[in-house]
Design a protein around this motif. Structure first.
Motif, PDB file in Angstrom:
ATOM      1  N   TYR A  78      26.935 -35.363 -24.236  1.00  0.00           N
ATOM      2  CA  TYR A  78      26.951 -34.586 -22.994  1.00  0.00           C
ATOM      3  C   TYR A  78      26.794 -35.491 -21.773  1.00  0.00           C
ATOM      4  N   LEU A  79      25.841 -36.424 -21.887  1.00  0.00           N
ATOM      5  CA  LEU A  79      25.580 -37.294 -20.735  1.00  0.00           C
ATOM      6  C   LEU A  79      26.812 -38.107 -20.357  1.00  0.00           C
ATOM      7  N   MET A  80      27.690 -38.404 -21.346  1.00  0.00           N
ATOM      8  CA  MET A  80      28.881 -39.191 -21.082  1.00  0.00           C
ATOM      9  C   MET A  80      30.157 -38.391 -21.361  1.00  0.00           C
ATOM     10  N   SER A  81      30.085 -37.030 -21.259  1.00  0.00           N
ATOM     11  CA  SER A  81      31.179 -36.193 -21.746  1.00  0.00           C
ATOM     12  C   SER A  81      32.422 -36.212 -20.875  1.00  0.00           C
ATOM     13  N   ASP A  82      32.285 -36.396 -19.550  1.00  0.00           N
ATOM     14  CA  ASP A  82      33.476 -36.451 -18.711  1.00  0.00           C
ATOM     15  C   ASP A  82      33.282 -37.496 -17.637  1.00  0.00           C
ATOM     16  N   THR A  83      34.361 -37.797 -16.922  1.00  0.00           N
ATOM     17  CA  THR A  83      34.329 -38.900 -15.955  1.00  0.00           C
ATOM     18  C   THR A  83      33.297 -38.669 -14.864  1.00  0.00           C
ATOM     19  N   THR A  84      33.239 -37.424 -14.349  1.00  0.00           N
ATOM     20  CA  THR A  84      32.302 -37.135 -13.263  1.00  0.00           C
ATOM     21  C   THR A  84      30.870 -37.302 -13.736  1.00  0.00           C
ATOM     22  N   THR A  85      30.548 -36.670 -14.884  1.00  0.00           N
ATOM     23  CA  THR A  85      29.190 -36.768 -15.408  1.00  0.00           C
ATOM     24  C   THR A  85      28.840 -38.209 -15.748  1.00  0.00           C
ATOM     25  N   LYS A  86      29.779 -38.918 -16.341  1.00  0.00           N
ATOM     26  CA  LYS A  86      29.526 -40.308 -16.708  1.00  0.00           C
ATOM     27  C   LYS A  86      29.228 -41.151 -15.480  1.00  0.00           C
ATOM     28  N   SER A  87      30.025 -40.997 -14.440  1.00  0.00           N
ATOM     29  CA  SER A  87      29.809 -41.786 -13.227  1.00  0.00           C
ATOM     30  C   SER A  87      28.477 -41.448 -12.578  1.00  0.00           C
ATOM     31  N   GLN A  88      28.104 -40.160 -12.612  1.00  0.00           N
ATOM     32  CA  GLN A  88      26.828 -39.744 -12.036  1.00  0.00           C
ATOM     33  C   GLN A  88      25.666 -40.400 -12.764  1.00  0.00           C
ATOM     34  N   HIS A  89      25.702 -40.387 -14.089  1.00  0.00           N
ATOM     35  CA  HIS A  89      24.598 -40.948 -14.857  1.00  0.00           C
ATOM     36  C   HIS A  89      24.573 -42.472 -14.791  1.00  0.00           C
ATOM     37  N   LEU A  90      25.744 -43.089 -14.702  1.00  0.00           N
ATOM     38  CA  LEU A  90      25.775 -44.537 -14.516  1.00  0.00           C
ATOM     39  C   LEU A  90      25.175 -44.928 -13.173  1.00  0.00           C
ATOM     40  N   PHE A  91      25.462 -44.119 -12.152  1.00  0.00           N
ATOM     41  CA  PHE A  91      24.889 -44.373 -10.834  1.00  0.00           C
ATOM     42  C   PHE A  91      23.371 -44.205 -10.864  1.00  0.00           C
ATOM     43  N   GLN A  92      22.895 -43.178 -11.580  1.00  0.00           N
ATOM     44  CA  GLN A  92      21.452 -42.952 -11.683  1.00  0.00           C
ATOM     45  C   GLN A  92      20.769 -44.095 -12.434  1.00  0.00           C
ATOM     46  N   ILE A  93      21.414 -44.588 -13.481  1.00  0.00           N
ATOM     47  CA  ILE A  93      20.858 -45.724 -14.218  1.00  0.00           C
ATOM     48  C   ILE A  93      20.818 -46.972 -13.333  1.00  0.00           C
ATOM     49  N   PHE A  94      21.864 -47.139 -12.514  1.00  0.00           N
ATOM     50  CA  PHE A  94      21.892 -48.264 -11.568  1.00  0.00           C
ATOM     51  C   PHE A  94      20.734 -48.155 -10.579  1.00  0.00           C
ATOM     52  N   LEU A  95      20.478 -46.944 -10.073  1.00  0.00           N
ATOM     53  CA  LEU A  95      19.362 -46.734  -9.147  1.00  0.00           C
ATOM     54  C   LEU A  95      18.033 -47.082  -9.807  1.00  0.00           C
ATOM     55  N   ILE A  96      17.866 -46.667 -11.062  1.00  0.00           N
ATOM     56  CA  ILE A  96      16.628 -46.944 -11.782  1.00  0.00           C
ATOM     57  C   ILE A  96      16.394 -48.454 -11.898  1.00  0.00           C
ATOM     58  N   MET A  97      17.438 -49.186 -12.198  1.00  0.00           N
ATOM     59  CA  MET A  97      17.312 -50.637 -12.322  1.00  0.00           C
ATOM     60  C   MET A  97      16.919 -51.269 -10.991  1.00  0.00           C
ATOM     61  N   ILE A  98      17.589 -50.857  -9.913  1.00  0.00           N
ATOM     62  CA  ILE A  98      17.289 -51.408  -8.593  1.00  0.00           C
ATOM     63  C   ILE A  98      15.875 -51.062  -8.160  1.00  0.00           C
ATOM     64  N   PHE A  99      15.494 -49.782  -8.312  1.00  0.00           N
ATOM     65  CA  PHE A  99      14.164 -49.340  -7.889  1.00  0.00           C
ATOM     66  C   PHE A  99      13.068 -50.005  -8.719  1.00  0.00           C
ATOM     67  N   THR A 100      13.325 -50.243  -9.992  1.00  0.00           N
ATOM     68  CA  THR A 100      12.350 -50.927 -10.848  1.00  0.00           C
ATOM     69  C   THR A 100      12.126 -52.356 -10.369  1.00  0.00           C
ATOM     70  N   LEU A 101      13.212 -53.058 -10.053  1.00  0.00           N
ATOM     71  CA  LEU A 101      13.096 -54.434  -9.572  1.00  0.00           C
ATOM     72  C   LEU A 101      12.342 -54.503  -8.246  1.00  0.00           C
ATOM     73  N   ILE A 102      12.658 -53.568  -7.333  1.00  0.00           N
ATOM     74  CA  ILE A 102      11.996 -53.595  -6.020  1.00  0.00           C
ATOM     75  C   ILE A 102      10.513 -53.275  -6.147  1.00  0.00           C
ATOM     76  N   SER A 103      10.191 -52.187  -6.865  1.00  0.00           N
ATOM     77  CA  SER A 103       8.785 -51.783  -6.972  1.00  0.00           C
ATOM     78  C   SER A 103       7.974 -52.826  -7.749  1.00  0.00           C
ATOM     79  N   GLY A 104       8.557 -53.416  -8.795  1.00  0.00           N
ATOM     80  CA  GLY A 104       7.856 -54.461  -9.526  1.00  0.00           C
ATOM     81  C   GLY A 104       7.598 -55.684  -8.673  1.00  0.00           C
TER      82      GLY A 104
END
Length: 443
Positions: A78-104
């Motif tokens: 489901y998380l990767m079921s279509d292009t829109t959903t996939k891009s949304q979740h990839l963007f969210q994962i990218f945000l998590i990585m960036i925010f983790t690096l900054i806060s750390g």
């Protein structure tokens, strides 16, 4: 084995996540669904057959029912079921990585400039360095308007500045109180970004309470995994003569903490009870266990005539325990299906409230005696205020629960009252963090 209630909750969560429905719309749709299911069950169909046919009969959301069948099979599909959903979740994962690096990195800034802060500095700032980025994640995800974003981020910035420029003098009581009250205050502020524009809706506030409980459970599990991974890594490298303890505990630990928080919240938010909902299960397991533990404590204390409340440290510990019990009660309430009939767990929950109420009254009496005999201190006043607020919460919750059990009110009214009471907790936490240091001259 097919669980009807879990599947109805999952279907409801999917519609909430995909559609533009209000809570009243969702409740109406669920009522229609349940009516269809009851009719089909009466005709002799199984629960699974009745559920599948009923969601298809709803017509204008048949496309969503098809999505549901995919989701129920595999969350990650489901998380990767279509292009829109996939891009949304990839963007969210990218945000998590960036925010983790900054806060750390924020945690490591003092050491970069040669400053070695004490432990209370990190405890005090852990919520300041992490929760603003959690809020930003929800702001991006829920597309909150820029005015609300500026206000919320302004609160984080002003709070971070004030708690760090406030001086602290021996015995540092107000600084310690700030360290333990600040995370609760800022987490409640973060709740506004999780709820979004529907922050006045009691149902959405209750969803935030359920989200908080599930995040805590997921966070503990992920933290254990990270801990095991760290120990395993140190062990295998030590076998070849390389000591990684200093690297992990002095440099990477804060990145691990930040990453654990961000990943936990992402997974709980992404899950949205689609595969399973831990809330009802955990509530039914832990509420009777907590009740047994608390009743046993009261019985033993009564027969041995030994009270732990003469010791200040025990008083603080019991305040934390009462907050934990209140949190469990709220979790049980948030996990309850509004369509569910009264059952034994409602009576267990009300017994938990009564037992906590008794303990709170005993603790409150002890605090008043200590204030009279030993004078006013920041810790005693903070404990007094918290016990009074908890007492009010427990008394009104008990009254509302009794009215619900006697069919005088609906469970929705109980939810609305309890979620409104969260504002009192937020105000008190802010008072301890910002006002206490001024009143008690930063001591």
């Amino acid at each position: 084995m097919f669980d009807l209630e879990t599947n109805i909750r999952s279907w409801n969560d999917l519609i909430r996540d995909k559609g533009n429905f209000t809570e009243s719309d969702l409740l109406e749709l669920e009522n229609h669904l349940r009516d269809e299911i009851d009719d089909l069950l009466g005709a002799g169909l199984t629960e699974e057959e009745a559920f599948i046919i009923s969601i298809k009969r709803l017509g204008n959301i048949s496309a969503i029912s098809n999505e549901y069948s995919k989701i129920n099979a595999n969350l990650w599909k489901y998380l990767m079921s279509d292009t829109t959903t996939k891009s949304q979740h990839l963007f969210q994962i990218f945000l998590i990585m960036i925010f983790t690096l900054i806060s750390g990195t924020l945690f490591n800034i003092p050491s970069i400039f040669g400053y070695s802060p004490n432990e209370i500095f990190f405890i005090k700032n852990i919520s300041v360095f992490i929760l603003p980025f959690v809020a930003l994640f929800f702001i991006f995800k829920h597309k909150i308007n820029w005015k609300s974003t500026v206000i919320i981020m302004g609160i984080y910035i002003i709070t971070g500045i004030l708690v760090n420029i406030y001086p602290s003098y021996d015995p540092n009581s107000t600084e310690t109180l700030t360290a333990f009250h600040l995370p609760i205050f800022l987490w409640l502020i973060t709740g506004f970004t999780y709820i979004g524009l529907q922050w006045k809706d009691s149902k959405e506030r209750m969803n935030f309470i359920r989200f908080t409980g599930e995040s805590f459970i997921y966070g503990v599990l992920i933290s254990c995994g990270v801990g095991v991974l760290s120990l395993f890594t140190m062990l295998i490298f030590s076998a070849i003569g390389i000591d990684l303890e200093s690297l992990i505990f002095n440099n990477l630990i804060f990145y691990g903490i930040c990453g654990t928080v961000m990943i936990t919240l992402y997974l709980v938010e992404a899950k949205k009870s689609i595969v399973e909902n831990f809330a009802p299960i955990l509530a039914k397991i832990f509420s009777p266990l907590f009740l047994i533990a608390m009743v046993s404590f009261l019985v033993v204390m009564l027969f041995t005539r030994k009270s732990p409340f003469v010791d200040r440290n025990y008083l603080i510990g019991f305040d934390l325990m009462l907050v934990l019990v209140i949190g469990l009660v709220l979790y049980v309430i948030s996990a309850r299906n509004l369509h569910e009939k009264k059952n034994i767990f409602d009576y267990i929950n009300i017994s938990l409230v009564v037992t906590a109420l008794i303990i709170d009254i005993v603790a409150l009496t002890a605090i008043l005696i200590r204030l009279q005999n030993l004078g006013i201190t920041p810790n005693k006043v903070a404990a007094l205020g918290e016990n009074i607020i908890l007492l009010g919460n427990l008394l009104i919750l008990l009254w509302q629960y009794l009215r619900f059990l006697t069919n005088k009110i609906t469970f929705t009214i109980l939810e609305k009252w309890q979620t409104s009471y969260l504002n009192i907790y937020a105000i008190w936490m802010a008072t301890v963090v910002f006002i206490f240091p001024l009143i008690f001259s930063f001591k």
